[in-house]
Every structure is written in C-alpha cells, then in structure tokens.
Design a protein around this motif. Structure first.
Motif, mmCIF file in Angstrom:
data_model
loop_
_atom_site.group_PDB
_atom_site.id
_atom_site.type_symbol
_atom_site.label_atom_id
_atom_site.label_comp_id
_atom_site.label_asym_id
_atom_site.label_seq_id
_atom_site.Cartn_x
_atom_site.Cartn_y
_atom_site.Cartn_z
ATOM 1 N N THR A 33 -17.606 -72.472 40.632
ATOM 2 C CA THR A 33 -16.405 -71.831 40.118
ATOM 3 C C THR A 33 -15.182 -72.391 40.839
ATOM 4 O OG1 THR A 33 -16.597 -70.012 41.718
ATOM 5 C CG2 THR A 33 -17.621 -69.702 39.550
ATOM 6 N N GLN B 239 -9.532 -77.862 30.447
ATOM 7 C CA GLN B 239 -10.576 -78.588 29.724
ATOM 8 C C GLN B 239 -11.169 -79.691 30.583
ATOM 9 O OE1 GLN B 239 -10.176 -81.373 26.041
ATOM 10 N NE2 GLN B 239 -10.420 -79.305 25.231
ATOM 11 N N GLY C 220 -16.659 -73.333 36.296
ATOM 12 C CA GLY C 220 -16.253 -72.060 35.714
ATOM 13 C C GLY C 220 -14.932 -71.594 36.297
ATOM 14 N N ASN C 221 -14.029 -71.167 35.440
ATOM 15 C CA ASN C 221 -12.682 -70.777 35.858
ATOM 16 C C ASN C 221 -12.631 -69.279 36.141
ATOM 17 O OD1 ASN C 221 -9.895 -70.162 35.978
ATOM 18 N ND2 ASN C 221 -9.402 -71.890 34.660
ATOM 19 N N TYR D 11 -11.552 -79.578 33.831
ATOM 20 C CA TYR D 11 -12.502 -78.906 34.716
ATOM 21 C C TYR D 11 -13.801 -78.573 33.982
ATOM 22 C CZ TYR D 11 -8.751 -78.150 38.167
ATOM 23 O OH TYR D 11 -7.743 -78.306 39.097
ATOM 24 N N SER D 12 -13.670 -78.135 32.740
ATOM 25 C CA SER D 12 -14.853 -77.755 31.970
ATOM 26 C C SER D 12 -15.786 -78.930 31.733
ATOM 27 C CB SER D 12 -14.432 -77.148 30.626
ATOM 28 O OG SER D 12 -13.714 -75.936 30.812
ATOM 29 N N ASP E 284 -10.431 -67.046 33.753
ATOM 30 C CA ASP E 284 -10.700 -66.858 32.331
ATOM 31 C C ASP E 284 -10.824 -65.382 31.967
ATOM 32 O OD1 ASP E 284 -10.541 -69.511 31.764
ATOM 33 O OD2 ASP E 284 -12.706 -69.852 31.591
ATOM 34 N N ALA F 172 -9.230 -71.993 31.044
ATOM 35 C CA ALA F 172 -9.911 -73.133 30.421
ATOM 36 C C ALA F 172 -9.250 -73.544 29.112
ATOM 37 C CB ALA F 172 -11.379 -72.789 30.187
#
Length: 308
Positions: free
Chosen positions: A190, A210, A218-219, A212-213, A222, A204
C-alpha cells in the motif's frame, strides 16, 4: 463549503503545487514545410472541435505539461512564449504569464496564432476568441491514455503528427518495460502519495494513481474517493492505514523529506518510515502528464523493487 467547492479548491491547490517544473525525449526542430496537413480539426476529450487553417508559428503555452509535450514532439521552434510555471525544458521562453490569472491583453500582445491552456480562467477562451486567436484547452489528464492522446492531439495541431504518435507509442512501451522488469512483491503493498504536507493526496482515479496501479500498489486514499480524485487525509488517517510506501511529491514546494516525515508526531512508527520506504520525488515529474511520466514510473518501480 460544499463538496463541489471543496473539490475545486483541492484541484486548484494541486495545480499550484504541481505545475511548478528539458524534456528527456526532445525531437529535432520542425521541418521547414509542415503546412500540407492543414487545415486540421482537433477535438480534446470533452471539449469543442478546434479548426486550425494553417500551421501555427507562434504558440503560447499556459500549461507546463503541454510545454513539455510541445518540445518533445519537435514543436519547440514554434513556441513563442510559455507561462511562468513552465520551467522545463530550460530553453522554453518563460515569461510572467499566469495560467491561473491569465491576462488576455498580455497574451494577445505576443501575437499568438495558437494558445494552449489546461484551465479556462478569467474568460480566457471567450476573450481570445473575440480576438480571433485559437485556444486549445487540454485539462489535466485523468489517465495515461488521456496523456498519450494529448501528445497525439498536440502533434496534429502543430504539424508534427508523426513525431507525436511515435512519442506516445514510445512512452507507452517504456512504461510497460519498466513495469515488466520490476519484481512483484510477495504481498500487495500500500502507499500514500503526498501532494502537500497538509494531507492532500490523490486516488487511483488520476494519471499518477494509474501509474502506481500498474505496479499492483494499493492506494490508502481510495476509501476517501467520494471527496474527489484529490482528497485530503488527516494525519490520523494515514497513521491508521500504515502504508508500506510514502511518496513525497512536495519536496520542492514544501521542503518535505524522509527526515521531516519521520519527525512528524506519530509517523515514526509507520512501516514506510521504519523500512526506508519514504520516497522523495521531483514534484514536477510526479505531477505532470507529459513525457517525463516515464521517469515517474521508474521512481515507483525502484521503490517497489527495494520493498520487495
């Protein structure tokens, strides 16, 4: 304050902090004759069609991301002036033009045949339209695909369509290569992306989120996405979430560093702090959806590799 006004205020704050940044993907100067592609009509996502009857020779950019794109596709020789926050590349003709409080008369005095902006403030578009000056509004990209599309659109608008399409394809391929070469962590990681020291972050549902995704991160913000793509988290929320990685996109604007984060009350026990997972980013690289997005992806990939 209503949710709408909070969102608008947050977006303006993000812009002021983020849009302060020599493109690493510069192309040769424009060829002498690019006029055969004109007239051309370009339509930004969610915007109105804009028809350019001839290749623009005096472009004013009021968007740091677009400034970087213009130079990267080989249209730098057509740029007559840029706003005061367009600090990259170094040779861009930087002026005191203000993208947030644009002065139509000051812009028109520079005799532009195309103005590129990311934000329509102070009746910029209508004011320049009255003076028969074409305006292309390219808002902040919400995804990598939108960032690539803006590169291609600027290429068509400036007579550098082939160079722009090539650059967009290169950026996409380079990011894919970085992701492919980054070891996948044994467990999902995360992160918290800090835009400003008072807790503004991103979700995200942004171009940076995006990126990072792509690495499977995991943000922690979010869960606050109801507040918009740029919510504000309290210190307590970050501490409770205890992210594995903290990315600082406020090292230049706000002088934040791993040391300042560790010194915050309660932050010293976070996994990211104890595990050397606080990553200092270049504010501009981390916030602009231009050609240096590959550099941002590399920084994220390096952090994930070290946390692996």
């Amino acid at each position: 304050m209503t949710p709408h006004r909070r969102t608008l205020s947050a977006l303006l704050l993000i812009g002021v902090l983020a849009l302060t940044g020599c493109a690493t993907h510069e192309q040769p100067a424009p060829a002498p004759d690019q006029g055969s592609a004109f007239p051309v009509t370009v339509t930004p996502k969610g915007g109105q069609p804009l028809t350019l009857t001839a290749q623009p020779k005096r472009i004013i950019s009021l968007s740091p991301a677009s400034t970087e794109d213009l130079y990267a596709i080989g249209a730098g020789g057509q740029v007559a002036a840029v706003d005061k926050l367009s600090n990259h590349p170094a040779q861009a003709p930087r002026t005191d033009l203000d993208a947030y409080k644009p002065n139509v008369e000051a812009i028109a005095a520079k005799s532009p045949d195309l103005v590129v902006a990311y934000y329509d403030a102070n009746n910029l578009v209508s004011g320049l339209q009255k003076l028969k000056v074409p305006v292309l509004v390219l808002p902040a990209a919400n995804s990598l695909d939108e960032a690539y599309e803006q590169v291609s659109l600027l290429g068509r608008a400036t007579g550098h369509a082939a160079e722009a399409d090539k650059l967009a394809a290169q950026l996409k391929a380079q990011i894919a290569e970085v992701v492919a070469k980054t070891p996948k962590p044994a467990r999902p990681l995360t992160y918290f992306h800090e835009v400003s020291a008072d807790g503004y972050t991103l979700t995200a549902k942004t171009f940076a989120g995006q990126v990072y995704s792509l690495f499977g991160l995991g943000n922690i913000a979010d869960s606050a996405s109801a507040a918009g793509p740029y919510p504000q988290l309290s210190a307590e929320q970050v501490i409770k979430a205890d992210p594995d990685l903290i990315f600082l996109a406020d090292t230049k604007c706000c002088q934040q560093s791993p040391a300042t984060v560790a010194a915050r009350p309660g932050w010293g026990t976070l996994k990211a702090v104890r595990g050397n997972g606080v990553v200092a980013l270049d504010d501009d690289v981390a916030s602009r959806w231009g050609p240096r997005v590959v550099d941002f992806a590399r920084a994220v990939g390096d952090a994930v590799s070290k946390a692996h």
